[in-house]
Design an enzyme around this catalytic site. Structure first.
Site, PDB file in Angstrom:
ATOM      1  CG  ASN A 104      -1.505   1.144   1.372  1.00  0.00           C
ATOM      2  OD1 ASN A 104      -1.818   1.950   0.542  1.00  0.00           O
ATOM      3  ND2 ASN A 104      -2.247   1.468   2.655  1.00  0.00           N
ATOM      4  CE  LYS A 128       0.451   3.715   4.731  1.00  0.00           C
ATOM      5  NZ  LYS A 128       0.269   3.612   6.142  1.00  0.00           N
ATOM      6  CG  HIS A 183      -5.672   2.019   5.207  1.00  0.00           C
ATOM      7  ND1 HIS A 183      -5.077   2.879   6.106  1.00  0.00           N
ATOM      8  CD2 HIS A 183      -4.822   1.039   5.092  1.00  0.00           C
ATOM      9  CE1 HIS A 183      -4.008   2.737   6.386  1.00  0.00           C
ATOM     10  NE2 HIS A 183      -3.513   1.546   5.746  1.00  0.00           N
ATOM     11  CD  GLU A 229      -2.734   5.798   6.830  1.00  0.00           C
ATOM     12  OE1 GLU A 229      -2.778   5.487   5.561  1.00  0.00           O
ATOM     13  OE2 GLU A 229      -1.882   5.103   7.519  1.00  0.00           O
ATOM     14  CD  GLU A 284      -3.293  -2.746   7.522  1.00  0.00           C
ATOM     15  OE1 GLU A 284      -2.313  -2.588   7.051  1.00  0.00           O
ATOM     16  OE2 GLU A 284      -4.049  -1.577   7.046  1.00  0.00           O
ATOM     17  N   GLY A 305       2.507   2.150  10.561  1.00  0.00           N
ATOM     18  CA  GLY A 305       3.680   3.126  10.428  1.00  0.00           C
ATOM     19  C   GLY A 305       4.336   3.629  11.791  1.00  0.00           C
ATOM     20  CB  SER A 309       5.550  -1.731  11.594  1.00  0.00           C
ATOM     21  OG  SER A 309       5.051  -0.384  12.135  1.00  0.00           O
TER      22      SER A 309
HETATM   23  C1  PEP Z   1      -0.432   0.026   5.782  1.00  0.00           C
HETATM   24  O1  PEP Z   1      -0.594   1.319   5.257  1.00  0.00           O
HETATM   25  O2  PEP Z   1      -1.445  -0.465   5.686  1.00  0.00           O
HETATM   26  C2  PEP Z   1       0.690  -0.271   6.931  1.00  0.00           C
HETATM   27  C3  PEP Z   1       0.374  -1.073   7.482  1.00  0.00           C
HETATM   28  O3  PEP Z   1       1.813   0.602   6.962  1.00  0.00           O
HETATM   29  P1  PEP Z   1       3.121   0.159   7.655  1.00  0.00           P
HETATM   30  O4  PEP Z   1       3.453  -1.080   6.900  1.00  0.00           O
HETATM   31  O5  PEP Z   1       3.949   1.303   7.130  1.00  0.00           O
HETATM   32  O6  PEP Z   1       2.943   0.154   9.030  1.00  0.00           O
END
Ligand code: PEP
Length: 254
Positions: A9, A11, A94, A96, A166, A172, A212
């Site tokens: 992803n 973003k 997601h 975000e 998630e 992040g 992460s």
């Molecule tokens: C994500 O954007 O879904 C995500 C898991 O980001 P990151 O791997 O940077 O934590």
């Protein structure tokens, strides 16, 4: 046996030019062949470039968002049929989008139905905040997101669905869920699917871990019974780190 799905992803990252560079760098790294399914979800503006670069490779493409209407006065939005020209997967819900853009479970549910109608594959993202975890509410939050997000979905549609767990506190932040926590939550999602549909239908849904995820922590997570791949933000922006994660998945036999 399910094939691992390793999904990136991006973003709000990468211009079309940077996307082209990513795929050019990626191509030689795909030999020897990778067994896991690779998926990249770039920004909308990079989709034509990604699709063109991808004519030489076997990487699935996805979008990061969709609007659940087919046309009309919805300035700035993108319809499922428009995405279908470029992608096979679409991220939905997601964290975000839920937090920064106030997306509700009802809207997420509308998006999932609109995607199925266009034969696109939704990746439904669910996850709890740190506060909800501390209050011992993680399972009830995820149960609600599943209940409302998947309202009206039939068991015939389930093989086209992917769910990404998630935890919001891990996205992040550099902090990853332990394999034990991740497996407990994935098993909860799997059992929820068994209860609301049936065991063969639950088995057809791939469950991704996100938060992460990187090559240094992927192995014990991918070894868990109910983890079928990863949704990767930061570590998917660089071809080598993305492919390292896919190679780790390839080594795991379940
Ligand atoms: C994500 O954007 O879904 C995500 C898991 O980001 P990151 O791997 O940077 O934590």
């Amino acid at each position: 046996m399910k094939r691992f799905l390793i999904a990136g992803n991006w973003k709000l990252n990468k211009t079309a030019k940077e996307t082209n560079l990513f795929f050019t760098t990626l191509q030689p790294l795909l030999s020897p062949a990778i067994q896991s399914e690779l998926l990249i979800c770039p920004p909308f503006t990079s989709l034509p470039t990604a699709a063109k670069a991808n004519e030489r490779m076997n990487v699935s493409l996805g979008a990061q968002n969709v609007y659940p209407k087919s046309s009309g006065a919805f300035t700035g939005e993108i319809a499922p049929a428009m995405l279908r020209e470029w992608v096979s997967y679409v991220l939905v819900g997601h964290s975000e989008r839920r937090t920064l853009f106030h997306e509700t479970n009802a809207l997420i549910n509308e998006k999932i139905h609109a995607l199925f109608k266009e034969s696109l594959k939704p990746i439904l993202c669910v996850g709890e905040t740190l506060e909800e975890r501390k209050q011992d509410r993680a399972c009830s939050v995820i149960g609600d997101e599943l209940e409302q997000g998947l309202k009206g979905v039939t068991k015939e549609q389930l093989p086209q669905l992917t769910i990404a767990y998630e935890p919001i506190w891990a996205i992040g932040t550099g902090e990853t869920a332990t394999p034990e926590i991740a497996e407990m939550m994935h098993a909860f999602i799997y059992d929820w699917l068994v209860q609301h549909f049936d065991a063969p239908s639950a088995e057809a849904v791939r469950l991704l871990y996100g938060g992460s995820l990187k090559s240094s922590n992927a192995k014990p997570l991918f070894q868990q019974r109910h983890i079928d791949g990863g949704l990767i933000g930061g570590a998917s922006l660089e071809p080598r780190s993305f492919i390292e994660i896919a190679r780790i998945a390839d080594q795991i036999q379940k």
